[in-house]
Design an enzyme around this catalytic site. Sequence first.
Site, PDB file in Angstrom:
ATOM      1  N   HIS A 151      -5.681  -8.626  -2.197  1.00 17.57           N
ATOM      2  CA  HIS A 151      -4.765  -8.896  -1.256  1.00 17.57           C
ATOM      3  C   HIS A 151      -3.330  -9.145  -1.945  1.00 17.57           C
ATOM      4  O   HIS A 151      -2.305  -9.064  -0.941  1.00 17.57           O
ATOM      5  CB  HIS A 151      -5.137 -10.274  -0.626  1.00 17.57           C
ATOM      6  CG  HIS A 151      -5.640 -11.345  -1.619  1.00 17.57           C
ATOM      7  ND1 HIS A 151      -4.847 -12.131  -2.454  1.00 17.57           N
ATOM      8  CD2 HIS A 151      -6.891 -11.451  -1.966  1.00 17.57           C
ATOM      9  CE1 HIS A 151      -5.535 -12.779  -3.077  1.00 17.57           C
ATOM     10  NE2 HIS A 151      -6.739 -12.417  -2.727  1.00 17.57           N
ATOM     11  N   HIS A 193       3.579 -12.506  -7.932  1.00 15.86           N
ATOM     12  CA  HIS A 193       2.903 -11.423  -7.278  1.00 15.86           C
ATOM     13  C   HIS A 193       3.894 -11.026  -6.188  1.00 15.86           C
ATOM     14  O   HIS A 193       5.017 -11.673  -6.170  1.00 15.86           O
ATOM     15  CB  HIS A 193       1.575 -12.078  -6.604  1.00 15.86           C
ATOM     16  CG  HIS A 193       1.854 -13.100  -5.752  1.00 15.86           C
ATOM     17  ND1 HIS A 193       1.684 -14.560  -6.293  1.00 15.86           N
ATOM     18  CD2 HIS A 193       2.045 -13.231  -4.487  1.00 15.86           C
ATOM     19  CE1 HIS A 193       2.082 -15.299  -5.570  1.00 15.86           C
ATOM     20  NE2 HIS A 193       2.234 -14.674  -4.139  1.00 15.86           N
ATOM     21  N   HIS A 249       4.507  -9.554  -1.565  1.00 17.11           N
ATOM     22  CA  HIS A 249       3.916  -9.344  -0.459  1.00 17.11           C
ATOM     23  C   HIS A 249       4.728  -8.340  -0.007  1.00 17.11           C
ATOM     24  O   HIS A 249       6.062  -8.158  -0.215  1.00 17.11           O
ATOM     25  CB  HIS A 249       4.205 -10.697   0.456  1.00 17.11           C
ATOM     26  CG  HIS A 249       3.443 -11.791  -0.056  1.00 17.11           C
ATOM     27  ND1 HIS A 249       2.165 -12.175   0.230  1.00 17.11           N
ATOM     28  CD2 HIS A 249       3.798 -12.586  -1.089  1.00 17.11           C
ATOM     29  CE1 HIS A 249       1.942 -13.448  -0.303  1.00 17.11           C
ATOM     30  NE2 HIS A 249       2.813 -13.709  -1.226  1.00 17.11           N
ATOM     31  N   GLU A 270       7.508 -12.846   3.536  1.00 15.53           N
ATOM     32  CA  GLU A 270       6.913 -13.908   4.215  1.00 15.53           C
ATOM     33  C   GLU A 270       7.718 -14.885   4.954  1.00 15.53           C
ATOM     34  O   GLU A 270       7.789 -14.955   6.334  1.00 15.53           O
ATOM     35  CB  GLU A 270       5.942 -14.446   3.143  1.00 15.53           C
ATOM     36  CG  GLU A 270       4.920 -13.535   2.539  1.00 15.53           C
ATOM     37  CD  GLU A 270       3.604 -14.588   2.359  1.00 15.53           C
ATOM     38  OE1 GLU A 270       3.529 -15.187   1.307  1.00 15.53           O
ATOM     39  OE2 GLU A 270       2.590 -14.282   3.114  1.00 15.53           O
ATOM     40  N   HIS A 286       7.208 -13.733  -5.432  1.00 15.49           N
ATOM     41  CA  HIS A 286       6.924 -15.054  -5.807  1.00 15.49           C
ATOM     42  C   HIS A 286       6.558 -15.310  -7.010  1.00 15.49           C
ATOM     43  O   HIS A 286       5.698 -14.672  -7.648  1.00 15.49           O
ATOM     44  CB  HIS A 286       5.516 -15.400  -4.704  1.00 15.49           C
ATOM     45  CG  HIS A 286       5.921 -15.372  -3.300  1.00 15.49           C
ATOM     46  ND1 HIS A 286       4.991 -15.564  -2.342  1.00 15.49           N
ATOM     47  CD2 HIS A 286       7.154 -15.590  -2.869  1.00 15.49           C
ATOM     48  CE1 HIS A 286       5.542 -15.521  -1.131  1.00 15.49           C
ATOM     49  NE2 HIS A 286       6.840 -15.664  -1.475  1.00 15.49           N
ATOM     50  N   THR A 339       0.520 -19.577   0.764  1.00 10.36           N
ATOM     51  CA  THR A 339       0.883 -18.691   2.158  1.00 10.36           C
ATOM     52  C   THR A 339      -0.561 -18.067   2.145  1.00 10.36           C
ATOM     53  O   THR A 339      -0.789 -17.117   3.219  1.00 10.36           O
ATOM     54  CB  THR A 339       1.999 -17.856   2.026  1.00 10.36           C
ATOM     55  OG1 THR A 339       1.640 -16.820   0.735  1.00 10.36           O
ATOM     56  CG2 THR A 339       3.181 -18.483   1.816  1.00 10.36           C
ATOM     57  N   THR A 340      -1.322 -18.264   1.205  1.00  8.95           N
ATOM     58  CA  THR A 340      -2.791 -17.636   1.270  1.00  8.95           C
ATOM     59  C   THR A 340      -3.799 -18.815   1.224  1.00  8.95           C
ATOM     60  O   THR A 340      -3.506 -19.895   0.768  1.00  8.95           O
ATOM     61  CB  THR A 340      -3.075 -16.615   0.247  1.00  8.95           C
ATOM     62  OG1 THR A 340      -3.200 -17.290  -0.796  1.00  8.95           O
ATOM     63  CG2 THR A 340      -2.098 -15.367   0.267  1.00  8.95           C
TER      64      THR A 340
HETATM   65  N1  LIG Z   1       1.853 -16.727  -1.921  1.00 11.33           N
HETATM   66  S1  LIG Z   1       1.823 -18.112  -2.723  1.00 11.33           S
HETATM   67  O1  LIG Z   1       1.907 -19.146  -1.713  1.00 11.33           O
HETATM   68  O2  LIG Z   1       3.046 -17.785  -3.659  1.00 11.33           O
HETATM   69  C1  LIG Z   1       0.589 -18.126  -3.625  1.00 11.33           C
HETATM   70  C2  LIG Z   1       0.394 -18.660  -4.905  1.00 11.33           C
HETATM   71  C3  LIG Z   1      -0.478 -18.521  -5.728  1.00 11.33           C
HETATM   72  C4  LIG Z   1      -1.695 -18.277  -5.246  1.00 11.33           C
HETATM   73  C5  LIG Z   1      -3.022 -18.484  -6.299  1.00 11.33           C
HETATM   74  C6  LIG Z   1      -4.104 -19.276  -5.900  1.00 11.33           C
HETATM   75  C7  LIG Z   1      -3.688 -20.483  -5.542  1.00 11.33           C
HETATM   76  C8  LIG Z   1      -4.857 -21.213  -5.301  1.00 11.33           C
HETATM   77  C9  LIG Z   1      -5.989 -20.975  -5.744  1.00 11.33           C
HETATM   78  N2  LIG Z   1      -7.213 -21.665  -5.445  1.00 11.33           N
HETATM   79  O3  LIG Z   1      -7.018 -23.099  -5.336  1.00 11.33           O
HETATM   80  O4  LIG Z   1      -8.502 -21.260  -5.519  1.00 11.33           O
HETATM   81  C10 LIG Z   1      -6.387 -19.591  -6.077  1.00 11.33           C
HETATM   82  C11 LIG Z   1      -5.285 -18.778  -6.138  1.00 11.33           C
HETATM   83  C12 LIG Z   1      -2.010 -17.952  -3.898  1.00 11.33           C
HETATM   84  C13 LIG Z   1      -0.676 -17.844  -3.243  1.00 11.33           C
HETATM   85 ZN   LIG Z   2       2.973 -15.283  -2.630  1.00 12.07          ZN
END
Ligand SMILES: NS(=O)(=O)c1ccc(Cc2ccc([N+](=O)[O-])cc2)cc1
Ligand SMILES: [Zn+2]
Length: 264
Positions: free
Chosen positions: A66, A95, A97, A107, A120, A206-207
Amino acid sequence: APWGYSKENGPATWHKDCPIANTGVRQSPIDLITTGQTCAKYDSNLKPVIVSYPAFSEATFLNNGHSVQFQPSAGNLSELSGGPLTKKYKFEQFHFHWGNNDSEGSEHRVNGKMYPAELHLVHWNSESPNFSSFQEAVGSNDPHALCVLGFFLKVGAENASLKPITDLLSKVKNAGSSVSFPGKFDLKAVLPETLTDYYTYDGSLTTPPLAECVKWIVFKEPIEVSTAQMEAFRAVDDGHGKPITGNYRPPCPLHTRTVAASFK
Ligand SMILES: NS(=O)(=O)c1ccc(Cc2ccc([N+](=O)[O-])cc2)cc1
Ligand SMILES: [Zn+2]
């Protein structure tokens, strides 16, 4: 079925496994509005963000189906402080988006405008007595366990500092594939010189798990990348033999939150 960004498993379905998607009051991303009632409010106390990013010498570059993620080995000493933060944060990973055309992909939005991509930089509070790792930080319920720096990407000149990353995208085309990053990577060179102009607000991942533990800092100045560099993101696959097309969550309600701006 694991979450994703398709019709069947995308943001509108995440509430099934992750109720906070619909019940949360500090979800991310948001639309950053700069004029009118609910607009970002200038806060003269907001200082420049300070990053200490020595070049990474050991890291893994991964396509997790993703997004694509750059994760240095545990020993990395990169740190973040300043801005709205009262503590020092440790760098965890960065990472991206992106969308499948230049009019979508970021985002966060600015007055409804999306950029073609968003970078990010993820950090966790390394001075908390309640946790001592990224995973513990996410599960800690601490409102500022994490701090994510968001940078918009826009199409323009080729970005030489990001070239080592965008040149590696073809090597992680298949979901689940990863490569150890060859040589050193200087993340500092990717960022604008001065980290003074930004929006900041309390939000979430955001995920999934969409944990509401993130102090968001989104910079006003976009980073330029070439069309070819954008196209390289759009060739990364999602694990079902299709390119990841639009791994961005739509904006969430602000509720009672306010957004602060470090600039007028
Ligand atoms: N897009 S974001 O909000 O910057 C974002 C940053 C880090 C993560 C990675 C991640 C965050 C948490 C978990 N978890 O608790 O299982 C697994 C992976 C997910 C998403
Ligand atoms: Zn992110």
